[in-house]
Design an enzyme around this catalytic site. Structure first.
Site, PDB file in Angstrom:
ATOM      1  CB  VAL A 142      -0.889   0.025   1.266  1.00 29.86           C
ATOM      2  CG1 VAL A 142      -1.789   1.252   1.273  1.00 29.86           C
ATOM      3  CG2 VAL A 142      -1.708  -1.239   1.382  1.00 29.86           C
ATOM      4  CB  SER A 143       0.982   4.223   0.641  1.00 31.09           C
ATOM      5  OG  SER A 143       1.377   5.573   0.617  1.00 31.09           O
TER       6      SER A 143
END
Ligand SMILES: *[C@@H]1O[C@H](CO)[C@@H](O)[C@H](O)[C@H]1NC(C)=O
Ligand SMILES: *[C@@H]1O[C@H](CO)[C@@H](O)[C@H](O)[C@H]1NC(C)=O
Length: 402
Positions: A142-143
């Protein structure tokens, strides 16, 4: 850069995990595991019961995250015990912000060094120690972890079978503009704000430059992005679609569009055959996107314990699909005109046979979501019944969510 909610979510998940008796746990590997020039930390989760050739999942954390937070903040360890695969949780050596190195020339090069090489060394060590299945190595995050996912898939197409990225940016997007030697740990404000816009060919060339001369098989990929992402602008989703369709030699027009999957309001666009590339657009969702572990597991076939998987390095059943031949060439030559024509044909095919729940528009009142709405030689509707018309290049504009 990372919303505080991640921390509270990770903490909440940790509390939930505490009462569950799990013999296996997160372990820090202190052995010399190979080349690791930036000193990336190596944490691993090995279930008590493993098949003879376990698959490996790499799960790089987000900015201001840690290996421990990634372990506690998702279901992957629990699912690893259930299905029998190993999870590697690398820990960023960049103490300032715990973001991954996705900007240095080293990390963006095959065997060039940087954080990506340290992570690949962990994979090789794990394959060796646990007799892992080298054809079934996956990466998801994620991210910043999603950025690293795209870096690993781009720099090491020979190592990974597939990747899954939530709220990331395209490979190479964080490299400082005009500095071919790159900068370690650089935060590209232009990229984060969605101002780094390139043609598919330019993006494709950046990925291919990571491994000059490589003409082998490429991993499949799925990306997820919220349309209201306030940290990494949604434009990065559109840029990643251009990048990976170009790298994989796929048309930028989806072969299918499915609404409300796996979450209501999320739209899945599939490119090429065998779900080679999937882009999930999450309407109204901010940077803090909800990870879809089950969708990721199904894409990687990691929910299969034995003799039910068909995907690995080399593609389905090890066969290199015919779609991975030449990149889509969109230029001002005559050949490009026929490319544009076939794109138009595919768009109308999608429009006339919408998936269940697809928002359709009556003829003449505007193009459907993800349908073509402009480009040289295009004669269809230019208004969007849903969303807005966004131009990719002079040959192709598409209706995207507002
Ligand atoms: C390019 O990046 C290198 C490595 O960080 C740095 O030493 C150099 O000063 C940069 N050059 C420019 C022109 O920004
Ligand atoms: C994995 O999950 C997908 C999607 O839920 C499902 O279609 C598939 O049958 C599952 N595979 C196994 C082996 O359970």
């Amino acid at each position: 850069m990372k919303p505080e909610s991640w921390i509270s979510r990770a903490a909440a998940a940790l509390v939930l995990l505490l009462p569950v008796a799990q013999a296996a746990s997160l372990v820090k590997v202190t052995d010399d595991f190979g080349a690791n020039p930036t000193k990336v930390g190596f944490y691993i989760y090995v279930p008590d019961v493993l098949p003879s050739n376990p698959a490996i999942l790499v799960n790089p954390h987000w900015c201001h995250g840690t290996a421990q937070a990634a372990y506690a903040g998702s279901q992957y360890a629990t699912l690893a015990s259930k299905h029998g695969f190993i999870v590697i949780y690398p820990n960023s050596p960049n103490a300032a912000d715990q973001c991954w190195d996705v900007s240095s020339q080293q990390t963006l090069s095959h065997n060039g060094g940087g954080d990506s090489l340290g992570i690949v060394s962990m994979v090789k060590w794990t394959l060796n120690k646990y007799h892992g299945d080298a054809s079934r190595v996956f990466v998801t995050g994620v991210s910043s972890g999603a950025m690293m996912t795209q870096v690993l898939v781009g720099s090491y197409p020979d190592i990974f079978a597939a990747g899954s990225a939530f709220s990331g940016v395209p490979f190479g997007c964080f490299a400082p503009a005009g500095n071919n030697s790159g900068v370690y740990g650089y935060w590209s404000d232009d990229c984060a704000k969605g101002k780094t816009v390139k043609t598919p060919e330019a993006w494709g060339a950046i990925v291919k430059a990571a491994y000059p001369g490589y003409s082998g098989w490429r991993p499949k990929l799925q990306i997820f992005h919220g349309t209201n992402d306030e940290v990494l602008n949604y434009q990065n989703h559109l840029e990643a679609v251009k990048e990976w369709t170009a790298v994989l030699g796929l048309s930028q027009t989806p072969t299918s569009v499915v609404q409300n999957t796996p979450v209501s309001g999320w739209t899945k666009s599939v490119y090429g055959t065998n779900n080679w590339f999937e882009a999930f657009s999450a309407a109204g969702v901010p940077h803090n996107i909800q990870v879809q572990e089950n969708t990721v597991l199904a894409f990687f076939q990691l929910n299969c314990t034995a003799s039910c998987f068909s995907w690995g390095q080399g593609g389905p059943s090890g066969a290199v699909p015919s779609t991975v031949v030449t990149p889509v060439v969109v230029s001002t030559t005559k050949a490009a005109a026929s490319t544009t024509t076939s794109v138009t044909v595919m768009v109308s095919k999608t429009s006339s046979a919408p998936a269940a729940g697809t928002t359709t528009a009556a003829a003449g009142t505007g193009q459907v979501l993800y349908g073509q709405c402009g480009g040289n030689g295009y004669t269809g509707p230019s208004a969007c019944a849903v969303g807005k018309c966004s131009s990719y290049n002079e040959w192709y504009s598409q209706c995207i969510p507002l």
